[in-house]
Design a protein around this motif. Structure first.
Motif, PDB file in Angstrom:
ATOM      1  N   PRO A  43      -5.740   2.582  -4.684  1.00 28.59           N
ATOM      2  CA  PRO A  43      -6.822   1.669  -4.261  1.00 28.59           C
ATOM      3  C   PRO A  43      -6.535   0.219  -4.642  1.00 28.59           C
ATOM      4  O   PRO A  43      -6.833  -0.703  -3.873  1.00 28.59           O
ATOM      5  N   TRP A  44      -5.960   0.014  -5.828  1.00 31.53           N
ATOM      6  CA  TRP A  44      -5.615  -1.346  -6.260  1.00 31.53           C
ATOM      7  C   TRP A  44      -4.539  -1.945  -5.362  1.00 31.53           C
ATOM      8  O   TRP A  44      -4.639  -3.109  -4.948  1.00 31.53           O
ATOM      9  N   VAL A  45      -3.517  -1.164  -5.048  1.00 34.06           N
ATOM     10  CA  VAL A  45      -2.430  -1.647  -4.183  1.00 34.06           C
ATOM     11  C   VAL A  45      -2.969  -2.015  -2.806  1.00 34.06           C
ATOM     12  O   VAL A  45      -2.614  -3.066  -2.243  1.00 34.06           O
ATOM     13  N   VAL A  46      -3.829  -1.179  -2.250  1.00 30.06           N
ATOM     14  CA  VAL A  46      -4.400  -1.450  -0.921  1.00 30.06           C
ATOM     15  C   VAL A  46      -5.253  -2.716  -0.961  1.00 30.06           C
ATOM     16  O   VAL A  46      -5.206  -3.547  -0.039  1.00 30.06           O
ATOM     17  N   ARG A  47      -6.015  -2.879  -2.021  1.00 30.06           N
ATOM     18  CA  ARG A  47      -6.911  -4.044  -2.134  1.00 30.06           C
ATOM     19  C   ARG A  47      -6.133  -5.335  -2.379  1.00 30.06           C
ATOM     20  O   ARG A  47      -6.439  -6.378  -1.794  1.00 30.06           O
ATOM     21  N   GLU A  48      -5.116  -5.264  -3.243  1.00 35.30           N
ATOM     22  CA  GLU A  48      -4.387  -6.471  -3.642  1.00 35.30           C
ATOM     23  C   GLU A  48      -3.197  -6.777  -2.739  1.00 35.30           C
ATOM     24  O   GLU A  48      -2.622  -7.872  -2.827  1.00 35.30           O
TER      25      GLU A  48
END
Length: 520
Positions: free
Chosen positions: A351-356
């Motif tokens: 989720p962090w990779v997708v968001r950032e």
């Protein structure tokens, strides 16, 4: 082009009619499988009747998993083994039967043991002797586990964003995910790799699973990778379950899967409870259960079950033995269907990779053993081991002089103190794996560590292939270096799965640094 596999080809009409007729004639078994029945306490005969399996098959499943028999079990992971595990075992033996377990994930408060569904670990302010002397006729109910101290040695907390500090991220914000194409593009752009042993590109696994023709696909979170000395999976499962669930949803959306499984090692009794609570919370908020759902399953022992293919066999209720590749799990995995398997930490990062729209340049490590402050730390990739030990763990434990460190567990690497300036990256230190770091002082001889690794290898070999089964059984008997090196080569090159191929690495390191001291 879609991959053509037997499982993906359409069945002929007569074949399908025969299957439909069989399904009408034979009643469906109850939910679960043979392994879950055995975990629930059903007898062998009960399981035979419930599952329609031959008795020999059920006995084979029962004999494979060493945690099905309920008793107090002392942790024999590296940190506990060399810090009072024998004293703890002797004390518990006075009270009843005592078994062993390879790691309970409380290395920071070693030693530890499990009794029923409770895990007890030495309070950090007490010596092992004082702890066991306080019990009287049994463990005090006031003594229980404590969370590992969490240290940040990176510009920002990423893997530990829901664990470190007082300003933690909103766990439900993780579910704000875009569509399948955007998710896939972000994972490809970031070049996200698995955070466990293999380091395979996530985007490549997803592509294979998505393009393999099939009517069903699965997503599996591997919470059974139990390297002694590493407990990041346990911490994330217990303290950041929503980040894992959101990562699984993202993966399912990208590959077209509707069902996911979180498989958690049986040595972590609290983690399944926390994960099931998170699943209910996510369902109540409408972000899980419609279009994609997740089920929690637990293991019953066996280190080898942490191998992706072996893990899938365990989920199917079979012996958790690895299978040769190809085909990969992404082509033909759970019940013959395309399956993406990632470790817990990788799913939590998605989720962090997708968001950032970028990858993480950090690594979580778990530090225990002869250090002043055992802890868990998120570090910038490429930091020297010595720097991490001094800054995060406070240097040597009072009165200790460092001799060596076991990094990456019993299939990882052994570094002598002189090599503590090695950079913590997969390139500089192949075998870093989950990042478990157990520091050993001058009281632990090279032979003592070798004996510990020999015992682990022999106990955890699944026995499916002769080089590993027979080779690990005789490791401790070898006294000549040339013979040992030939044996290690045979195990490495002849073993079916990564366990046999990797368990020789720390033994090679010991031989290269300490020579014949390892064999005497």
């Amino acid at each position: 082009m879609p991959t053509d596999t037997p499982a993906s080809r359409p069945r002929s009409a007569p074949h399908q009619r025969l299957l439909d007729r069989a399904h009408h004639m034979v009643p469906s078994p109850p939910p679960g499988n043979a392994l879950t029945d055995l975990e629930a306490g059903y007898t062998l005969d009960d399981v035979v009747e419930r599952r329609g399996l031959p008795l020999a098959s059920v006995i084979g499943i029962r004999s494979f998993y060493d945690q099905l028999e309920r008793m107090a079990r002392v942790c024999d992971g590296t940190a506990c083994h060399f810090h009072g595990g024998d004293m703890l075992h002797a004390k518990l033996s006075e009270l009843g039967p005592v078994g062993g377990v390879r790691c309970l994930g409380h290395c920071h408060n070693a030693p530890a043991f499990r009794s029923g569904d409770n895990v007890y670990a030495r309070p950090p302010h007490m010596s092992v002797q004082a702890w066991v002397d306080e019990w009287g006729e049994g463990p005090s109910p006031m003594i229980d586990i404590e969370n590992a101290p969490c240290v940040l040695l990176a510009p920002e907390a990423i893997a530990l964003r829901h664990v470190h500090g007082t300003r933690r991220s909103d766990p439900f914000a993780e579910y704000a995910l875009p569509g399948a194409e955007a998710i896939t593009a972000a994972i490809e752009l970031a070049g996200l790799r698995g955070r466990a042993r293999t380091g395979v590109l996530a985007a490549e696994q997803w592509r294979v699973a998505r393009e393999t023709a099939a009517d069903t696909r699965y997503v599996v979170a591997n919470g059974d990778e139990g390297d002694p000395g590493a407990y990041i999976d346990r911490v994330l499962l217990e303290q950041a379950p929503h980040s894992i669930l959101a990562g699984m949803i993202a993966c399912g959306r990208a590959i077209g899967a509707r069902q996911g499984y979180v498989f958690i090692r049986g040595e972590y009794p609290l983690a399944p409870k926390r994960m099931r609570m998170a699943i209910e919370e996510a369902r109540a908020r409408g972000v899980l259960g419609i279009g994609f759902d997740v089920e929690v399953l637990t293991g019953a022992g066996s280190y080898v079950s942490g191998d992706a293919n072996a893990l899938l066999r365990s989920i199917e209720g079979l012996r958790g033995e690895p299978a040769p590749e190809p085909p990969s799990a992404a082509e033909r995995g759970l019940w013959g269907k395309p399956t993406v398997v990632h470790d817990v930490e990788t799913f939590s990062l998605i989720p962090w990779v997708v968001r950032e729209q970028r990858t993480s340049e950090t690594k979580t490590v778990c530090i225990s053993g002869a250090v002043a402050r055992p802890c868990m730390a998120e570090i910038a990739l490429g930091m020297p081991l010595r720097d991490v030990l001094m800054r995060a763990a406070g240097g040597p434990r009072e009165g200790s002089t460092w001799r060596m460190a076991l990094v990456g567990g019993p299939t990882g690497r052994v570094l002598p103190e002189a090599a503590f300036d090695t950079l913590l990256t997969d390139d500089a230190l192949p075998g870093l794996g989950h990042g478990g770091i157990v520091v050993l002082d001058e009281t632990v001889s090279p032979r003592a560590l070798a004996e510990h690794l020999f015992a682990f290898a022999a106990a955890e070999s699944c026995g499916a292939c002769a080089p590993c089964r027979a080779g690990t059984a005789v490791l401790r008997q070898v006294r000549e270096r040339a013979v040992m090196e030939r044996l290690l080569l045979t195990i490495t090159e002849g073993s079916l799965c990564g366990f046999g191929q990797r368990l020789t690495r720390p033994l090679h390191d010991l031989l290269n640094v300490y020579g014949d001291k390892v064999l005497r």
